[in-house]
Scaffold this motif. Sequence first.
Motif, PDB file in Angstrom:
ATOM      1  N   ARG A 126       0.989  -0.939  -0.114  1.00 25.73           N
ATOM      2  CA  ARG A 126       0.111  -0.204  -0.015  1.00 25.73           C
ATOM      3  C   ARG A 126       0.796   0.711  -0.570  1.00 25.73           C
ATOM      4  O   ARG A 126       0.385   2.364  -0.637  1.00 25.73           O
ATOM      5  CB  ARG A 126      -0.758  -0.008   1.179  1.00 25.73           C
ATOM      6  CG  ARG A 126      -2.123   0.533   1.403  1.00 25.73           C
ATOM      7  CD  ARG A 126      -2.899   0.177   0.031  1.00 25.73           C
ATOM      8  NE  ARG A 126      -4.031   1.279  -0.346  1.00 25.73           N
ATOM      9  CZ  ARG A 126      -4.674   1.801  -1.238  1.00 25.73           C
ATOM     10  NH1 ARG A 126      -3.520   1.901  -2.270  1.00 25.73           N
ATOM     11  NH2 ARG A 126      -5.476   2.767  -0.844  1.00 25.73           N
ATOM     12  N   LEU A 127       2.020   1.230   0.482  1.00 21.85           N
ATOM     13  CA  LEU A 127       2.937   2.056   0.796  1.00 21.85           C
ATOM     14  C   LEU A 127       3.597   2.864  -0.759  1.00 21.85           C
ATOM     15  O   LEU A 127       3.464   3.876  -1.115  1.00 21.85           O
ATOM     16  CB  LEU A 127       3.412   2.192   1.631  1.00 21.85           C
ATOM     17  CG  LEU A 127       3.311   2.400   3.761  1.00 21.85           C
ATOM     18  CD1 LEU A 127       4.043   2.414   4.679  1.00 21.85           C
ATOM     19  CD2 LEU A 127       2.949   3.411   4.051  1.00 21.85           C
ATOM     20  N   ASN A 128       3.625   1.311  -1.198  1.00 23.02           N
ATOM     21  CA  ASN A 128       4.449   1.585  -2.401  1.00 23.02           C
ATOM     22  C   ASN A 128       3.350   2.009  -3.576  1.00 23.02           C
ATOM     23  O   ASN A 128       4.095   3.244  -4.286  1.00 23.02           O
ATOM     24  CB  ASN A 128       4.958   0.130  -2.468  1.00 23.02           C
ATOM     25  CG  ASN A 128       6.274  -0.192  -2.191  1.00 23.02           C
ATOM     26  OD1 ASN A 128       6.672   0.502  -1.972  1.00 23.02           O
ATOM     27  ND2 ASN A 128       6.496  -1.169  -2.403  1.00 23.02           N
ATOM     28  N   GLU A 129       2.058   1.441  -3.654  1.00 22.15           N
ATOM     29  CA  GLU A 129       1.185   2.149  -4.586  1.00 22.15           C
ATOM     30  C   GLU A 129       0.953   3.299  -3.834  1.00 22.15           C
ATOM     31  O   GLU A 129       1.288   4.592  -4.897  1.00 22.15           O
ATOM     32  CB  GLU A 129      -0.116   1.662  -4.768  1.00 22.15           C
ATOM     33  CG  GLU A 129      -0.010   0.125  -4.776  1.00 22.15           C
ATOM     34  CD  GLU A 129      -1.391  -0.943  -3.955  1.00 22.15           C
ATOM     35  OE1 GLU A 129      -2.173  -0.595  -3.647  1.00 22.15           O
ATOM     36  OE2 GLU A 129      -1.888  -1.696  -4.719  1.00 22.15           O
ATOM     37  N   ILE A 130       1.116   4.339  -2.751  1.00 22.67           N
ATOM     38  CA  ILE A 130       1.082   5.471  -2.114  1.00 22.67           C
ATOM     39  C   ILE A 130       1.859   7.137  -2.910  1.00 22.67           C
ATOM     40  O   ILE A 130       1.508   7.614  -3.663  1.00 22.67           O
ATOM     41  CB  ILE A 130       0.636   5.471  -1.155  1.00 22.67           C
ATOM     42  CG1 ILE A 130      -1.714   5.303  -0.882  1.00 22.67           C
ATOM     43  CG2 ILE A 130       0.002   7.600  -0.290  1.00 22.67           C
ATOM     44  CD1 ILE A 130      -1.991   4.397   0.354  1.00 22.67           C
TER      45      ILE A 130
END
Length: 100
Positions: free
Chosen positions: A41-45
């Motif tokens: 999720r942090l990579n996507e954001i």
Amino acid sequence: MDKQMEMAQLLARFKLQVKRNLGASVDLERLTREPAYARQRLNEIEDAAEDEDLLVLVLRLRDHLLPLAAETPAVETAAPTESVSRPATTRSYLKGARAW
């Protein structure tokens, strides 16, 4: 207690920034309990973010939630190099104590 409050404020600020800037939602419970979800999720954001404040929040959360991820590969790579160098320094006791 102060660290818990700081983390709660950081998570709340992150959730609101993601909702405002990206129109997406983040499950904070999964983010704090599941490292795989947090990493994904942090990579996507991070990839979708165009706001500097949101990127700073992503980096801060990554440091808090995934601190072992950066240390784990270093430990794994250090162990094999040590075991490879040990056979070169082993002693031969075939001729007794003065075989050196």
